[in-house]
Design a protein around this motif. Sequence first.
Motif, PDB file in Angstrom:
ATOM      1  N   GLY A 110       0.829  -1.206   0.000  1.00  0.00           N
ATOM      2  CA  GLY A 110       0.000   0.000   0.000  1.00  0.00           C
ATOM      3  C   GLY A 110       0.859   1.251   0.000  1.00  0.00           C
ATOM      4  O   GLY A 110       2.083   1.191  -0.033  1.00  0.00           O
ATOM      5  N   SER A 114       3.366   0.525   5.413  1.00  0.00           N
ATOM      6  CA  SER A 114       3.332  -0.670   6.243  1.00  0.00           C
ATOM      7  C   SER A 114       4.013  -1.828   5.534  1.00  0.00           C
ATOM      8  O   SER A 114       3.954  -1.932   4.311  1.00  0.00           O
ATOM      9  N   PHE A 116       4.290  -6.056   5.258  1.00  0.00           N
ATOM     10  CA  PHE A 116       3.496  -7.254   5.496  1.00  0.00           C
ATOM     11  C   PHE A 116       4.410  -8.465   5.490  1.00  0.00           C
ATOM     12  O   PHE A 116       5.259  -8.599   4.621  1.00  0.00           O
ATOM     13  N   ILE A 125      -0.818 -13.028   8.749  1.00  0.00           N
ATOM     14  CA  ILE A 125      -0.076 -11.892   8.218  1.00  0.00           C
ATOM     15  C   ILE A 125       0.319 -11.002   9.376  1.00  0.00           C
ATOM     16  O   ILE A 125      -0.498 -10.716  10.256  1.00  0.00           O
ATOM     17  N   LYS A 127       1.347  -7.303  10.045  1.00  0.00           N
ATOM     18  CA  LYS A 127       1.379  -6.006   9.362  1.00  0.00           C
ATOM     19  C   LYS A 127       1.971  -4.991  10.324  1.00  0.00           C
ATOM     20  O   LYS A 127       1.468  -4.830  11.439  1.00  0.00           O
ATOM     21  N   MET A 178      -2.829 -10.692  11.787  1.00  0.00           N
ATOM     22  CA  MET A 178      -4.164 -10.808  11.206  1.00  0.00           C
ATOM     23  C   MET A 178      -4.293 -12.138  10.462  1.00  0.00           C
ATOM     24  O   MET A 178      -3.309 -12.821  10.234  1.00  0.00           O
ATOM     25  N   PHE A 182      -6.506 -15.036   2.055  1.00  0.00           N
ATOM     26  CA  PHE A 182      -6.325 -15.937   0.929  1.00  0.00           C
ATOM     27  C   PHE A 182      -5.733 -17.251   1.397  1.00  0.00           C
ATOM     28  O   PHE A 182      -4.906 -17.285   2.293  1.00  0.00           O
ATOM     29  N   VAL A 235      -3.263  -6.070  -7.718  1.00  0.00           N
ATOM     30  CA  VAL A 235      -4.490  -5.821  -6.967  1.00  0.00           C
ATOM     31  C   VAL A 235      -5.286  -4.772  -7.741  1.00  0.00           C
ATOM     32  O   VAL A 235      -4.877  -3.618  -7.855  1.00  0.00           O
ATOM     33  N   LEU A 280     -11.647  -6.638   0.314  1.00  0.00           N
ATOM     34  CA  LEU A 280     -10.675  -7.366  -0.487  1.00  0.00           C
ATOM     35  C   LEU A 280     -11.389  -8.589  -1.054  1.00  0.00           C
ATOM     36  O   LEU A 280     -12.042  -9.330  -0.328  1.00  0.00           O
ATOM     37  N   ILE A 396     -10.738  -4.995   4.966  1.00  0.00           N
ATOM     38  CA  ILE A 396      -9.380  -4.787   5.501  1.00  0.00           C
ATOM     39  C   ILE A 396      -9.060  -3.295   5.686  1.00  0.00           C
ATOM     40  O   ILE A 396      -9.781  -2.434   5.191  1.00  0.00           O
ATOM     41  N   ASP A 397      -7.956  -3.061   6.380  1.00  0.00           N
ATOM     42  CA  ASP A 397      -7.429  -1.710   6.565  1.00  0.00           C
ATOM     43  C   ASP A 397      -8.453  -0.816   7.280  1.00  0.00           C
ATOM     44  O   ASP A 397      -8.829   0.246   6.779  1.00  0.00           O
TER      45      ASP A 397
HETATM   46  P1  ATP Z   1      -3.002   1.903   2.148  1.00  0.00           P
HETATM   47  O1  ATP Z   1      -3.246   2.603   3.456  1.00  0.00           O
HETATM   48  O2  ATP Z   1      -2.112   2.659   1.213  1.00  0.00           O
HETATM   49  O3  ATP Z   1      -4.258   1.451   1.473  1.00  0.00           O
HETATM   50  P2  ATP Z   1      -1.908  -0.309   3.735  1.00  0.00           P
HETATM   51  O4  ATP Z   1      -0.429  -0.378   3.872  1.00  0.00           O
HETATM   52  O5  ATP Z   1      -2.701   0.142   4.915  1.00  0.00           O
HETATM   53  O6  ATP Z   1      -2.216   0.542   2.430  1.00  0.00           O
HETATM   54  P3  ATP Z   1      -3.762  -2.492   3.249  1.00  0.00           P
HETATM   55  O7  ATP Z   1      -4.756  -1.668   2.528  1.00  0.00           O
HETATM   56  O8  ATP Z   1      -4.100  -3.007   4.604  1.00  0.00           O
HETATM   57  O9  ATP Z   1      -2.336  -1.766   3.284  1.00  0.00           O
HETATM   58  O10 ATP Z   1      -3.380  -3.755   2.368  1.00  0.00           O
HETATM   59  C1  ATP Z   1      -2.698  -3.614   1.152  1.00  0.00           C
HETATM   60  C2  ATP Z   1      -2.821  -4.886   0.340  1.00  0.00           C
HETATM   61  O11 ATP Z   1      -2.287  -5.999   1.081  1.00  0.00           O
HETATM   62  C3  ATP Z   1      -4.266  -5.274   0.046  1.00  0.00           C
HETATM   63  O12 ATP Z   1      -4.779  -4.648  -1.107  1.00  0.00           O
HETATM   64  C4  ATP Z   1      -4.137  -6.773  -0.124  1.00  0.00           C
HETATM   65  O13 ATP Z   1      -3.669  -7.081  -1.413  1.00  0.00           O
HETATM   66  C5  ATP Z   1      -3.072  -7.161   0.889  1.00  0.00           C
HETATM   67  N1  ATP Z   1      -3.717  -7.552   2.174  1.00  0.00           N
HETATM   68  C6  ATP Z   1      -3.950  -6.745   3.230  1.00  0.00           C
HETATM   69  N2  ATP Z   1      -4.563  -7.401   4.236  1.00  0.00           N
HETATM   70  C7  ATP Z   1      -4.747  -8.674   3.805  1.00  0.00           C
HETATM   71  C8  ATP Z   1      -5.334  -9.860   4.379  1.00  0.00           C
HETATM   72  N3  ATP Z   1      -5.860  -9.868   5.599  1.00  0.00           N
HETATM   73  N4  ATP Z   1      -5.335 -10.982   3.641  1.00  0.00           N
HETATM   74  C9  ATP Z   1      -4.804 -10.995   2.402  1.00  0.00           C
HETATM   75  N5  ATP Z   1      -4.241  -9.927   1.811  1.00  0.00           N
HETATM   76  C10 ATP Z   1      -4.206  -8.771   2.491  1.00  0.00           C
END
Ligand code: ATP
Length: 453
Positions: A110, A114, A116, A125, A127, A178, A182, A235, A280, A396-397
Amino acid sequence: YPLVGNLIGEDHVNYVLMYNMLTGIRIGVSRCQAKIKRPLTDEDFAAKHKFSFDIVGNELTPSAKYDFKFKDYAPWVFRSLREDYFHLDPADYLLSLTSKYILSELGSPGKSGSFFYFSRDYRFIIKTIHHREHKFLLRVLKDYYNHVSTNPHTLVSRFYGLHRVKLPRGRKIHFVIMNNLFPPHKDIHETYDLKGSTVGRLWRANNLEADEKAQTETTNSEKERRKEKKKSSPVLKDLNWINGHHKLELGPEKRALLTEQLRRDKEFLKAISVMDYSLLVGIHNMQRGNRDNVRRKTLKVFEPAIPKELARSVSAVGGGYTTTPEAIAMRHAMRSSDPKALSLPSNSSLLPDTLNPQSIGPHNRLNFIFYQDEGGLRATDEENREMATIYYLGVIDILTPWGAGKRIENFWKGLSADRHKISPVPPSEYAERFFKFMKAIMKGGEGNAQDFV
Ligand code: ATP
Ligand code: CA
Ligand code: CA
């Protein structure tokens, strides 16, 4: 979606951090787990347990490879979430996360920065989260707990733990554990991250190349990461979904259940005043099967290496834990769940009850409606007959509150685009738009996804 990620070996820049995270979890979680279960108290929601690790070791913590501090937040609350509501086998949880000290890193998919990490078996996962997300989760933990306990089928992210590692030079890293939505054993052929917002919500193939040109890093891990990104499927976002005329194919029963659960979930997200979350959606096409499964291959390559000193330190403390009679009995109980309990109700008028807590038997994780078909939700036609697609769904998020930063973003983005179609909008507007969009993307559902453009 990055199917593989970079595997983290001893030469990886984040190896020490990861080793510390996992050692902390292993010791912290097994400490709490070793105690006799008791009912939660209000204090449990604010509790913090500190551990100090060093190479010598002390009566509380075994010797570790590096010096660092570890904090376990609200351990009893997360234990209860894991055991009472998410029906995780405690032994499995610890084993999956920490038995082998090689995780794979997804890098930073993202914009948030963050990182992962997958557990070796891809079930969990880790995060890393920003300090403000960490504080926010603690602040809403009780609401989260209440929501999960009254909504066993919630699609909202499952949080299994909240921790912090502090490295000697003072860097503090907060992270959550978390569920990976998938499955480890199935290819995901397409992935969508859907918000109900359509401004800038288009994934373009040439973004990757542009990205690459803009990148000046030449480190190997950066290069690897980009290579992985290219190999794995991207994605996709709201506009990709709409332009492709996609639909979630769910017959009347599943559609009604999913709609009702999403309605409850968006009410919760509205109540805790967050936005920017997404649904998601992973799509597995059963006809295509698992031909492209890259994950299995990588797992084989990386079979070796539990650092010996770790194996020793673990057996010094939590040692034998996973083979105690309790653990064995626990696993046994969880695996012999009643298959009759697994099917959906044949009548959607059962709906309100179906989604309520009493619908889940004790220790019956296979009973999660939206995760019951090979870990996901099988597509069905209008006669509720099964089709050859499995959906993997989750919200998510969810840790972004409507704060000053988001208000400013709303202001600026709203100048050049429709203020109601940009991602940063106030929580109640966000929640309603999100829910409406989700109904519109279901085949036979209410509304038209085209209207969101
Ligand atoms: P941003 O704030 O820029 O959207 P972020 O770093 O907070 O990004 P997320 O939106 O939580 O990230 O997740 C980014 C990507 O990681 C998701 O689009 C997905 O592809 C993958 N992802 C996140 N959480 C999960 C999960 N629980 N299971 C599977 N894939 C995940
Ligand atoms: Ca996001
Ligand atoms: Ca985020």
